[in-house]
Design a protein around this motif. Structure first.
Motif, PDB file in Angstrom:
ATOM      1  N   HIS A  63       0.834  -1.359  -0.042  1.00 27.80           N
ATOM      2  CA  HIS A  63      -0.023  -0.066  -0.096  1.00 27.80           C
ATOM      3  C   HIS A  63       0.959   1.197   0.018  1.00 27.80           C
ATOM      4  O   HIS A  63       2.137   1.073   0.416  1.00 27.80           O
ATOM      5  CB  HIS A  63      -0.989  -0.131   1.125  1.00 27.80           C
ATOM      6  N   SER A  64       0.203   2.339  -0.494  1.00 30.89           N
ATOM      7  CA  SER A  64       1.027   3.582  -0.197  1.00 30.89           C
ATOM      8  C   SER A  64       1.557   3.870   1.025  1.00 30.89           C
ATOM      9  O   SER A  64       0.613   3.679   2.080  1.00 30.89           O
ATOM     10  CB  SER A  64       0.019   4.727  -0.775  1.00 30.89           C
ATOM     11  N   GLY A  65       2.723   4.230   1.285  1.00 35.42           N
ATOM     12  CA  GLY A  65       3.435   4.476   2.425  1.00 35.42           C
ATOM     13  C   GLY A  65       4.194   3.290   3.073  1.00 35.42           C
ATOM     14  O   GLY A  65       5.096   3.591   3.852  1.00 35.42           O
ATOM     15  N   HIS A  66       4.057   2.080   2.501  1.00 36.71           N
ATOM     16  CA  HIS A  66       4.924   1.013   2.876  1.00 36.71           C
ATOM     17  C   HIS A  66       6.350   1.258   2.500  1.00 36.71           C
ATOM     18  O   HIS A  66       6.611   1.798   1.228  1.00 36.71           O
ATOM     19  CB  HIS A  66       4.458   0.007   1.924  1.00 36.71           C
ATOM     20  N   LYS A  67       7.396   0.635   2.975  1.00 35.07           N
ATOM     21  CA  LYS A  67       8.951   1.181   3.008  1.00 35.07           C
ATOM     22  C   LYS A  67       9.500  -0.011   2.724  1.00 35.07           C
ATOM     23  O   LYS A  67       9.416  -1.037   3.180  1.00 35.07           O
ATOM     24  CB  LYS A  67       9.454   1.742   4.096  1.00 35.07           C
ATOM     25  N   LEU A  68      10.308  -0.149   1.681  1.00 36.12           N
ATOM     26  CA  LEU A  68      11.340  -1.276   1.256  1.00 36.12           C
ATOM     27  C   LEU A  68      12.632  -0.829   1.997  1.00 36.12           C
ATOM     28  O   LEU A  68      13.054   0.172   1.610  1.00 36.12           O
ATOM     29  CB  LEU A  68      11.289  -1.551  -0.134  1.00 36.12           C
ATOM     30  N   ASN A 138      12.813 -10.445   2.455  1.00 40.22           N
ATOM     31  CA  ASN A 138      11.399 -10.605   3.006  1.00 40.22           C
ATOM     32  C   ASN A 138      10.214 -11.051   1.925  1.00 40.22           C
ATOM     33  O   ASN A 138       9.210 -10.546   1.911  1.00 40.22           O
ATOM     34  CB  ASN A 138      10.772  -9.257   3.518  1.00 40.22           C
ATOM     35  N   ASP A 139      10.744 -12.131   1.409  1.00 44.86           N
ATOM     36  CA  ASP A 139       9.790 -12.817   0.389  1.00 44.86           C
ATOM     37  C   ASP A 139       9.475 -11.979  -0.946  1.00 44.86           C
ATOM     38  O   ASP A 139       8.409 -12.077  -1.348  1.00 44.86           O
ATOM     39  CB  ASP A 139       8.439 -13.314   0.917  1.00 44.86           C
ATOM     40  N   LEU A 140      10.092 -10.848  -1.056  1.00 44.43           N
ATOM     41  CA  LEU A 140       9.816  -9.972  -2.011  1.00 44.43           C
ATOM     42  C   LEU A 140      11.205  -9.873  -2.983  1.00 44.43           C
ATOM     43  O   LEU A 140      12.356  -9.911  -2.466  1.00 44.43           O
ATOM     44  CB  LEU A 140       9.480  -8.505  -1.710  1.00 44.43           C
ATOM     45  N   VAL A 141      10.941  -9.688  -4.545  1.00 43.95           N
ATOM     46  CA  VAL A 141      12.016  -9.247  -5.314  1.00 43.95           C
ATOM     47  C   VAL A 141      11.586  -8.075  -5.688  1.00 43.95           C
ATOM     48  O   VAL A 141      10.439  -7.647  -6.373  1.00 43.95           O
ATOM     49  CB  VAL A 141      12.149 -10.445  -6.381  1.00 43.95           C
ATOM     50  N   TYR A 142      12.394  -6.970  -5.676  1.00 45.66           N
ATOM     51  CA  TYR A 142      12.083  -5.618  -6.224  1.00 45.66           C
ATOM     52  C   TYR A 142      13.271  -4.944  -6.811  1.00 45.66           C
ATOM     53  O   TYR A 142      14.513  -5.330  -6.582  1.00 45.66           O
ATOM     54  CB  TYR A 142      11.557  -4.725  -5.104  1.00 45.66           C
ATOM     55  N   VAL A 143      13.020  -4.113  -8.073  1.00 46.28           N
ATOM     56  CA  VAL A 143      13.950  -3.521  -8.972  1.00 46.28           C
ATOM     57  C   VAL A 143      13.831  -2.292  -8.656  1.00 46.28           C
ATOM     58  O   VAL A 143      12.743  -1.770  -9.046  1.00 46.28           O
ATOM     59  CB  VAL A 143      13.840  -4.088 -10.529  1.00 46.28           C
ATOM     60  N   VAL A 144      14.691  -1.379  -8.321  1.00 46.83           N
ATOM     61  CA  VAL A 144      14.510   0.065  -8.335  1.00 46.83           C
ATOM     62  C   VAL A 144      15.342   0.792  -9.605  1.00 46.83           C
ATOM     63  O   VAL A 144      16.191   0.336  -9.979  1.00 46.83           O
ATOM     64  CB  VAL A 144      15.033   0.637  -7.085  1.00 46.83           C
ATOM     65  N   HIS A 145      14.578   1.689 -10.245  1.00 50.58           N
ATOM     66  CA  HIS A 145      15.242   2.419 -11.290  1.00 50.58           C
ATOM     67  C   HIS A 145      14.894   3.742 -11.287  1.00 50.58           C
ATOM     68  O   HIS A 145      14.126   4.444 -10.138  1.00 50.58           O
ATOM     69  CB  HIS A 145      14.627   1.816 -12.678  1.00 50.58           C
TER      70      HIS A 145
END
Length: 571
Positions: A63-68, A138-145
């Protein structure tokens, strides 16, 4: 990060050869989506051929506001599709906007997305939207660009109409050069469409989603170079005609009429530039389409870059000049100030001004000016006569010496000649080029174009990380070189440049085999290097060994770097 050579192949080389760009691909949400419905269609619906089906993993509840990583704060979800989501976020550590793609770690494409992101990040070419981070936690894969708030998608530009010939030429030149560089490193895009091409506020073109967009959608092909080349041809076709070069409508553009096949852009719309029309047809070689006028087809981005280089350069349009309004006399200048306006139909007599200086004061002023002029003429004549007499005496005294030295000083100085540059090639003896395809931009008489180096962490002296960067120029035949004038893009402390006489345009000849002509350094954007004695050579190396530190711009990150805009040799 060292898996680049294999990771891109894993992402890009495993399906049939059906051209992927022939279908109506949709955005992978590397930017703000203007039409949310575009991103609800899957690749299966668009006919992407060998696309891999997503697994059973469901998108994470975010959700909006969640931090990675306690750093990236999610702001707005711009895509939620096929088990992954894409967000606009804020990097709270560096206080900048970023984009984030997020998948569950057990998603069937998670491994290939990570591999593609790390491969793309290693390329580091500023013509692509850069991958900043690729993480599994944390069970997530994320790519920042990167997120480019000042950039506009080609989709939005084409909604307003086709591009001008110069804009279309710049777009295809920059996109083709960037993709050629990517394929040399084993990277493919496979989803190169109007949503993936951006124009920044400075007029530069950038590509987003290299390798990553295809991995997110599970798109593969066994002919990645042909797929990307065809996609560039489709982009150029759309830019020239505002039509999509296939029967299906896509990206807000109408497709071609059914059952007529692929026709050249200059047959679709009047006034299309003939050379660009032929170029787009040479790139669109699929499904029976053939190159225009029997020209050789371009099956790779490298071949397309070569074809663009053989075209006459398309100059930007001349700025429109608006003529100033016709001069009109005001009422005050017409001499009616303080007098009532004339009645319509009544002709008024304009009073005649008296002759100037007819009063007693005026006559006295005229006599005073006349006296001053006569005095000035007399004084000037006396000084001239005195100077002539002194000159005559000097000539008599030195007559013998003048006669003896006359032959020695009478020879006219040798005229300075600007030497024409016939060709140029980047010089990289360590086997690590900077931007070899841009070497020709340093002698095209256009200061807005340039060849540049990458950004280095150490400086201003580039060694020992890199001995130097430079370009070898071909003067056509052996010429006497005495001066080099070099225009630089970045200023600051400091740039050091040396000139060498080389034996060829070789990019790998050892520097020890060359003869040094001269060297100089500057903190500005102009550098002039003068040799003590002219050196006769056909090939001249401009060798940069120190570069100033400059901030991030539209093409490169912050660091020690330099770019050459114009080079001229005289002899």
């Amino acid at each position: 990060m060292a898996e680049r050579s294999t990771a891109a192949v894993d992402v890009a080389d495993n399906s049939g050869d059906k051209p992927l760009t022939a279908q109506a691909d949709q955005s992978t949400a590397d930017g703000v989506v203007t039409n949310r419905e575009q991103d609800t269609d899957s690749d299966e619906a668009q006919g992407s051929g060998g696309a891999e089906r997503p697994g059973k993993a469901s998108p994470p509840e975010l959700h909006s506001g969640h931090k990675l990583a306690r750093r990236y704060r999610l702001e707005e979800c711009v895509t939620r599709l096929d088990g992954f989501s894409s967000w606009r976020a804020v990097d709270e550590k560096l206080r900048r906007a970023v984009g984030v793609h997020i998948l569950p770690a057990d998603h069937t494409r998670a491994r290939s997305v990570l591999a593609a992101a790390r491969s793309s990040a290693l390329l580091g070419d500023p013509r692509f939207v850069q991958v900043l981070d690729a993480v599994e936690e944390n069970d997530l894969v994320y790519v920042v660009h990167e997120w480019l708030p000042d950039a506009t998608e080609l989709t939005a530009l084409l909604a307003a109409g086709p591009l001008e010939p110069h804009d279309a030429y710049q777009m295809v030149s920059q996109i083709a050069s960037a993709m050629a560089a990517a394929h040399r490193e084993g990277l493919a895009h496979l989803r190169l469409n109007p949503n993936a091409v951006l124009r920044t506020s400075s007029g530069q073109w950038r590509i987003r989603g290299l390798a990553v967009n295809a991995a997110l959608r599970g798109v593969t092909t066994d002919k990645p170079q042909r797929t990307d080349t065809e996609a560039i041809g489709a982009l150029l076709y759309a830019a020239l005609t505002q039509r999509w070069p296939y029967e299906n409508d896509a990206y807000g553009l109408s497709g071609l009429p059914k059952d007529i096949g692929l026709i050249a852009p200059d047959q679709v719309r009047a006034g299309v530039h003939r050379g660009l029309s032929e170029l787009s047809m040479r790139a669109l070689v699929n499904d029976g389409a053939t190159a225009s006028r029997h020209e050789a087809a371009c099956a790779t981005p490298e071949e397309l870059v070569k074809a663009i280089g053989e075209m006459p350069r398309i100059r930007p349009p001349e700025p429109a000049f608006t003529a100033p309004p016709e001069y009109q006399r005001t009422t005050y200048q017409q001499g009616t100030y303080g007098r009532p306006a004339p009645h319509p139909g009544v002709t008024q007599q304009v009073p005649t001004a008296p002759p100037p200086l007819q009063s007693r004061t005026g006559k006295a002023l005229k006599w005073a000016v006349s006296a001053l002029l006569i005095a000035a003429l007399g004084l000037g004549s006396w000084q001239l006569a005195d100077a002539l007499m002194d000159q005559s005496q000097s000539d008599d005294t030195n007559q013998t010496q003048t006669t003896e030295d006359g032959d020695k000083n009478s020879a006219a100085p040798k005229p300075v000649t600007t030497l024409k540059i016939h060709d140029a090639a980047e010089y990289y003896p360590d086997g690590k080029p900077q931007h070899p395809e841009d070497a020709k931009l340093t002698y095209d008489d256009d200061s807005s174009t340039y060849w540049r180096s990458y950004s280095f962490d150490g400086g201003p002296v580039l060694a020992p990380f890199k001995k130097g960067v430079g370009i070898v120029y071909d003067l056509g035949s052996a010429k006497s070189v005495s001066v080099a004038s070099i225009g630089l893009h970045y200023s600051g402390s400091y740039t050091a440049v040396s000139l060498y006489a080389a034996d060829s345009l070789s990019s790998s000849a050892p520097l020890t085999s060359m003869t040094k002509i001269a060297g100089a350094q500057t903190s500005g954007q102009e550098l002039k290097i003068s040799a003590k004695t002219p050196v006769k050579t056909r090939y001249v190396l401009v060798w940069i060994t120190a570069a100033p530190r400059s901030g991030q711009d539209e093409y490169s990150r912050e660091g020690y770097k330099q770019a050459i805009t114009d080079v001229k040799f005289t002899g």
